[in-house]
Design a protein around this motif. Structure first.
Motif, PDB file in Angstrom:
ATOM      1  N   PRO A  52       2.458  -1.869 -15.431  1.00  0.00           N
ATOM      2  CA  PRO A  52       3.118  -2.947 -16.184  1.00  0.00           C
ATOM      3  C   PRO A  52       4.631  -2.735 -16.260  1.00  0.00           C
ATOM      4  O   PRO A  52       5.103  -1.606 -16.377  1.00  0.00           O
ATOM      5  N   GLY A  53       5.360  -3.834 -16.151  1.00  0.00           N
ATOM      6  CA  GLY A  53       6.817  -3.774 -16.240  1.00  0.00           C
ATOM      7  C   GLY A  53       7.500  -3.319 -14.961  1.00  0.00           C
ATOM      8  O   GLY A  53       8.718  -3.170 -14.934  1.00  0.00           O
ATOM      9  N   HIS A  54       6.750  -3.086 -13.913  1.00  0.00           N
ATOM     10  CA  HIS A  54       7.339  -2.663 -12.634  1.00  0.00           C
ATOM     11  C   HIS A  54       7.570  -3.874 -11.729  1.00  0.00           C
ATOM     12  O   HIS A  54       6.843  -4.862 -11.800  1.00  0.00           O
ATOM     13  N   ARG A  55       8.569  -3.766 -10.868  1.00  0.00           N
ATOM     14  CA  ARG A  55       8.793  -4.749  -9.809  1.00  0.00           C
ATOM     15  C   ARG A  55       8.209  -4.155  -8.531  1.00  0.00           C
ATOM     16  O   ARG A  55       8.272  -2.950  -8.306  1.00  0.00           O
ATOM     17  N   PHE A  56       7.707  -5.002  -7.675  1.00  0.00           N
ATOM     18  CA  PHE A  56       7.114  -4.532  -6.429  1.00  0.00           C
ATOM     19  C   PHE A  56       7.952  -4.990  -5.247  1.00  0.00           C
ATOM     20  O   PHE A  56       8.421  -6.126  -5.197  1.00  0.00           O
ATOM     21  N   LYS A  57       8.137  -4.069  -4.318  1.00  0.00           N
ATOM     22  CA  LYS A  57       8.934  -4.364  -3.122  1.00  0.00           C
ATOM     23  C   LYS A  57       8.137  -3.988  -1.885  1.00  0.00           C
ATOM     24  O   LYS A  57       7.242  -3.154  -1.938  1.00  0.00           O
ATOM     25  N   VAL A  58       8.500  -4.609  -0.775  1.00  0.00           N
ATOM     26  CA  VAL A  58       7.836  -4.349   0.495  1.00  0.00           C
ATOM     27  C   VAL A  58       8.875  -3.950   1.536  1.00  0.00           C
ATOM     28  O   VAL A  58       9.973  -4.488   1.572  1.00  0.00           O
ATOM     29  N   ARG A  59       8.498  -2.966   2.339  1.00  0.00           N
ATOM     30  CA  ARG A  59       9.265  -2.579   3.524  1.00  0.00           C
ATOM     31  C   ARG A  59       8.386  -2.889   4.723  1.00  0.00           C
ATOM     32  O   ARG A  59       7.190  -2.629   4.691  1.00  0.00           O
ATOM     33  N   THR A  76       5.974  -0.642  -2.682  1.00  0.00           N
ATOM     34  CA  THR A  76       6.406   0.319  -3.689  1.00  0.00           C
ATOM     35  C   THR A  76       6.556  -0.377  -5.036  1.00  0.00           C
ATOM     36  O   THR A  76       6.863  -1.572  -5.105  1.00  0.00           O
ATOM     37  N   ALA A  77       6.321   0.385  -6.112  1.00  0.00           N
ATOM     38  CA  ALA A  77       6.508  -0.100  -7.476  1.00  0.00           C
ATOM     39  C   ALA A  77       7.784   0.529  -8.013  1.00  0.00           C
ATOM     40  O   ALA A  77       7.995   1.732  -7.866  1.00  0.00           O
ATOM     41  N   HIS A  78       8.620  -0.294  -8.637  1.00  0.00           N
ATOM     42  CA  HIS A  78       9.904   0.175  -9.149  1.00  0.00           C
ATOM     43  C   HIS A  78       9.945  -0.026 -10.659  1.00  0.00           C
ATOM     44  O   HIS A  78       9.769  -1.138 -11.142  1.00  0.00           O
ATOM     45  N   GLY A  79      10.162   1.036 -11.374  1.00  0.00           N
ATOM     46  CA  GLY A  79      10.258   0.989 -12.827  1.00  0.00           C
ATOM     47  C   GLY A  79      10.351   2.395 -13.363  1.00  0.00           C
ATOM     48  O   GLY A  79      10.108   3.376 -12.647  1.00  0.00           O
ATOM     49  N   ASP A  80      10.700   2.526 -14.624  1.00  0.00           N
ATOM     50  CA  ASP A  80      10.824   3.843 -15.257  1.00  0.00           C
ATOM     51  C   ASP A  80      11.798   4.743 -14.505  1.00  0.00           C
ATOM     52  O   ASP A  80      11.635   5.961 -14.481  1.00  0.00           O
ATOM     53  N   GLY A  81      12.770   4.151 -13.815  1.00  0.00           N
ATOM     54  CA  GLY A  81      13.749   4.938 -13.074  1.00  0.00           C
ATOM     55  C   GLY A  81      13.207   5.624 -11.837  1.00  0.00           C
ATOM     56  O   GLY A  81      13.836   6.506 -11.280  1.00  0.00           O
ATOM     57  N   ALA A  82      12.013   5.228 -11.399  1.00  0.00           N
ATOM     58  CA  ALA A  82      11.401   5.874 -10.229  1.00  0.00           C
ATOM     59  C   ALA A  82      10.790   4.824  -9.309  1.00  0.00           C
ATOM     60  O   ALA A  82      10.532   3.700  -9.702  1.00  0.00           O
ATOM     61  N   GLU A  83      10.552   5.257  -8.078  1.00  0.00           N
ATOM     62  CA  GLU A  83       9.879   4.419  -7.094  1.00  0.00           C
ATOM     63  C   GLU A  83       8.550   5.096  -6.755  1.00  0.00           C
ATOM     64  O   GLU A  83       8.513   6.286  -6.472  1.00  0.00           O
TER      65      GLU A  83
END
Length: 157
Positions: free
Chosen positions: A80-87, A39-46
């Motif tokens: 750009p500017g997003h953090r990426f997470k893994v489940r 998932t990408a996290h940024g702009d207040g959304a996932e």
């Protein structure tokens, strides 16, 4: 939902882990964590961007491979500017044994179900070879995946 045809039916539960940063060092390993969700996290959304499978190696090893690193660079350019997470998805079957064929089919069902503007699984989505009927329960930290989905011939009563 009731299955119309009982042959080749697979009742699957996936317990999704808490999200961790998308780095090989940040991803713990577990034997039956055979699927993963990025998932990408940024702009207040996932945003869900990728579903993958790691049948023959741990998720941490899979996401550190060169082809996956290339994908991660593409995601960083697209978001750009997003953090990426893994489940990580811990897979269990009500009956039968887990096989690469079943994991590939489950991965394809999940990819198909979250077909969105953010989905980066283009190749897998368009050449899925799903074998059998699947009833999938997503539990834990499932992000935008539905709690329950089915693939095959079902009727709603």
């Amino acid at each position: 939902m009731d299955l119309i045809f009982d042959d080749d039916h697979h009742d699957v539960t996936i317990k999704w882990s808490r999200p961790v940063e998308l780095t090989a060092k940040g991803v713990p390993e577990h034997e039956n964590e055979l699927l993963y969700l990025i998932t990408a996290h940024g702009d207040g959304a996932e945003k869900m961007v990728y579903v993958g499978q790691a049948y023959s190696q741990p998720v941490a090893v899979r996401i550190a491979q060169p082809d996956h690193i290339k994908k991660q660079r593409e995601w960083a350019q697209r978001f750009p500017g997003h953090r990426f997470k893994v489940r990580r998805g811990l897979v269990s079957l009500k009956q039968g044994k887990i096989s690469v064929k079943k994991i590939n089919s489950i991965e394809a069902v999940l990819i198909y179900c979250f077909d969105s503007e953010h989905c980066m699984n283009g190749k897998a989505r368009f050449r899925a070879a799903i074998s059998g009927h699947y009833e999938i329960s997503n539990t834990g930290f499932k992000s935008g995946l539905p709690r329950r989905l089915g693939y095959g011939f079902y009727e709603h009563r």
